[in-house]
Write a protein that holds these residues in place. Structure first.
Motif, short mmCIF file in Angstrom:
data_model
loop_
_atom_site.label_atom_id
_atom_site.label_comp_id
_atom_site.label_asym_id
_atom_site.label_seq_id
_atom_site.Cartn_x
_atom_site.Cartn_y
_atom_site.Cartn_z
N LEU A 37 -21.46 40.81 34.38
CA LEU A 37 -21.95 39.69 35.20
C LEU A 37 -22.13 40.11 36.65
CD1 LEU A 37 -19.54 36.98 33.69
CD2 LEU A 37 -22.02 37.03 33.38
N GLY A 47 -17.46 35.31 21.24
CA GLY A 47 -17.91 34.43 22.32
C GLY A 47 -16.93 34.39 23.48
N PHE A 76 -15.23 34.93 26.89
CA PHE A 76 -15.74 35.23 28.24
C PHE A 76 -14.64 35.15 29.28
CE2 PHE A 76 -16.00 30.78 27.32
CZ PHE A 76 -15.46 30.20 28.44
N GLU A 135 -13.77 29.44 15.10
CA GLU A 135 -13.95 28.59 16.27
C GLU A 135 -13.13 29.08 17.46
OE1 GLU A 135 -14.51 23.85 17.18
OE2 GLU A 135 -13.79 24.47 15.22
N LEU A 136 -13.75 29.01 18.66
CA LEU A 136 -13.17 29.55 19.88
C LEU A 136 -12.63 28.44 20.78
CD1 LEU A 136 -12.92 32.09 21.82
CD2 LEU A 136 -15.16 31.41 22.71
N ARG A 149 -6.06 24.62 26.23
CA ARG A 149 -6.55 24.37 24.87
C ARG A 149 -5.61 24.97 23.81
NH1 ARG A 149 -9.27 21.34 26.89
NH2 ARG A 149 -11.53 20.97 26.88
N GLN A 176 -4.36 22.40 21.18
CA GLN A 176 -5.48 21.92 20.38
C GLN A 176 -5.93 22.99 19.37
OE1 GLN A 176 -8.40 20.06 22.91
NE2 GLN A 176 -9.99 20.06 21.33
N TYR A 220 -18.13 17.79 32.34
CA TYR A 220 -16.74 17.34 32.22
C TYR A 220 -16.45 16.12 33.10
CZ TYR A 220 -15.90 21.44 29.31
OH TYR A 220 -15.95 22.37 28.30
N LEU A 235 -25.56 30.39 34.65
CA LEU A 235 -25.47 31.76 35.16
C LEU A 235 -24.65 32.65 34.24
CD1 LEU A 235 -24.89 30.90 38.94
CD2 LEU A 235 -26.99 31.77 37.91
N GLN A 236 -23.71 32.07 33.50
CA GLN A 236 -22.89 32.83 32.55
C GLN A 236 -23.16 32.30 31.15
OE1 GLN A 236 -18.61 33.20 33.59
NE2 GLN A 236 -19.16 32.14 35.46
N PRO A 237 -24.11 32.91 30.43
CA PRO A 237 -24.54 32.36 29.13
C PRO A 237 -23.38 32.17 28.14
CG PRO A 237 -26.07 34.04 29.88
CD PRO A 237 -24.91 34.07 30.82
N ALA A 238 -22.44 33.11 28.05
CA ALA A 238 -21.35 32.99 27.07
C ALA A 238 -20.49 31.77 27.41
CB ALA A 238 -20.50 34.26 27.04
N LYS A 239 -20.22 31.59 28.70
CA LYS A 239 -19.43 30.44 29.13
C LYS A 239 -20.20 29.14 28.87
CE LYS A 239 -16.46 29.11 33.00
NZ LYS A 239 -15.95 29.55 34.31
N TYR A 269 -20.11 28.30 25.14
CA TYR A 269 -18.78 27.75 24.83
C TYR A 269 -18.67 26.31 25.32
CZ TYR A 269 -13.87 26.66 25.06
OH TYR A 269 -12.66 26.03 24.90
N HIS A 300 -20.28 23.72 23.12
CA HIS A 300 -19.51 23.51 21.90
C HIS A 300 -18.24 22.73 22.20
CE1 HIS A 300 -18.11 24.06 17.91
NE2 HIS A 300 -17.06 24.76 18.29
N ASP A 301 -17.59 23.08 23.30
CA ASP A 301 -16.35 22.38 23.70
C ASP A 301 -16.64 20.92 24.01
OD1 ASP A 301 -13.47 22.64 24.31
OD2 ASP A 301 -14.10 22.12 26.34
N ARG A 310 -16.94 18.96 20.86
CA ARG A 310 -15.60 18.81 20.31
C ARG A 310 -14.83 17.73 21.06
NH1 ARG A 310 -13.66 24.89 19.90
NH2 ARG A 310 -13.19 24.55 22.09
#
Lengths: 206, 206
Positions: A54, A174, A176, A187-188, A194, A197, B21, B63-67, B70, B73-74, B77
């Protein structure tokens, strides 16, 4: 993958020794997991190579001063909450390569939990330098590990290659940041917040 | 500062309409606060100027695709967990300036909570464009606000200056992301995961 009917669910705990919130999870995970009947797979890895991609050459807590200041205060607060000692490591982040190699080589050994916790306590509880091989030897012995052999294994070519592969495996999940938790099915979950959970979902999924 | 003996503690809720959030906290805070006897001060602000100082021209989740992956998805959830609707806004982040100005101008009005929740539901529950003035007028009316006057106030010079000052005030509290909570005495909590802890600490401190 690691989902086996009738067996306790296995949760992968991806942690980085230089990471503050990994300290909190490392100190808490085995107690919580054993209460819930979950098995912990200790998966040490390195955030450095992930951050480097990054364009970061240090922790995001150093790159964003306001976030860093908040994090130190939040760590004090969370450590007090969990009854854990806390002191600010200097420098931060600590060079964690040696500890990560020892833990990677020993990740399936009975002493992995005790050793990992001892490293985190030395670093964030006592402000010690975790790149010191003598300190690592002491902590290994404390954790009931064969220190000499563990250090030899840590410095082997297999371990160096294996730890690099572990970083790639984390990225494929996934991951980071640290701590991260991967439950059966893949699942991450990210962050000490977390942990509960992740474990509870792993139990319900079985 | 806002610590008055015998009065319910006031917790400042700093939120950004484009923030995922912040949606979770906006939907939860008044129910939790009223159970605990806490008063919520709704403090809309903008993250854009704070991110710009770090050299970022968009959300760190972009800017941070992996974050980012996530986070989506979070969010799914967490929304399921809290019984909230969720859809991915396009584009993300949404232009939140108009909504922030309306909310800043109306931050002490009785409709501020209902209006803020309606904006978040439109954005993250229904995928609507929150920069649309017509939509804002509808949501204001729905929240029992005098829409025309609220929109006129939102576009006043006082509001533009005031919202800019609110961003500076947030930064002085140490705010670097959203949602953030400031409890009596000035202590800062960041993230929807800290909402309960912020409110409970505010109550204990009184």
């Amino acid at each position: 993958m690691n989902l086996r009917r009738g067996q306790p669910p296995v949760v992968e705990f991806w942690y980085e020794f230089a990471s503050t919130y990994s300290y909190l999870s490392a100190m808490r995970i085995e107690t919580l997991a054993s209460t819930l009947g979950v098995t912990v797979a200790w998966r040490p890895f390195l955030l450095g190579p992930i951050f480097k991609k990054l364009g970061w050459n240090t922790s995001p807590f150093n790159l964003q001063p306001a976030k860093g200041r908040y994090m130190w205060h939040d760590m004090e607060r969370q450590c007090e909450r969990y009854g854990l000692p806390f002191s600010l490591p200097d420098p931060f982040p600590q060079p964690s390569l040696l500890a990560a190699r020892i833990a990677h080589a020993g990740r399936s050994q009975s002493w992995i939990g005790a050793f990992s916790r001892a490293v985190f306590i030395a670093e964030f509880g006592q402000g010690l330098d975790i790149s010191d091989e003598g300190l690592m030897a002491d902590l290994l012995l404390e954790a009931g590990a064969p220190a000499k052999r563990a250090l030899r294994d840590a410095n082997s070519t297999e371990t160096k290659i294996g730890l690099r592969a572990a970083v790639a495996e984390a990225e494929q999940h996934g991951v980071f940041g640290a701590p991260s938790f991967v439950i059966p099915g893949g699942e991450l979950y990210w962050g000490d917040d977390r942990l509960e959970q992740a474990l509870e979902t792993a139990v319900r999924a079985c």
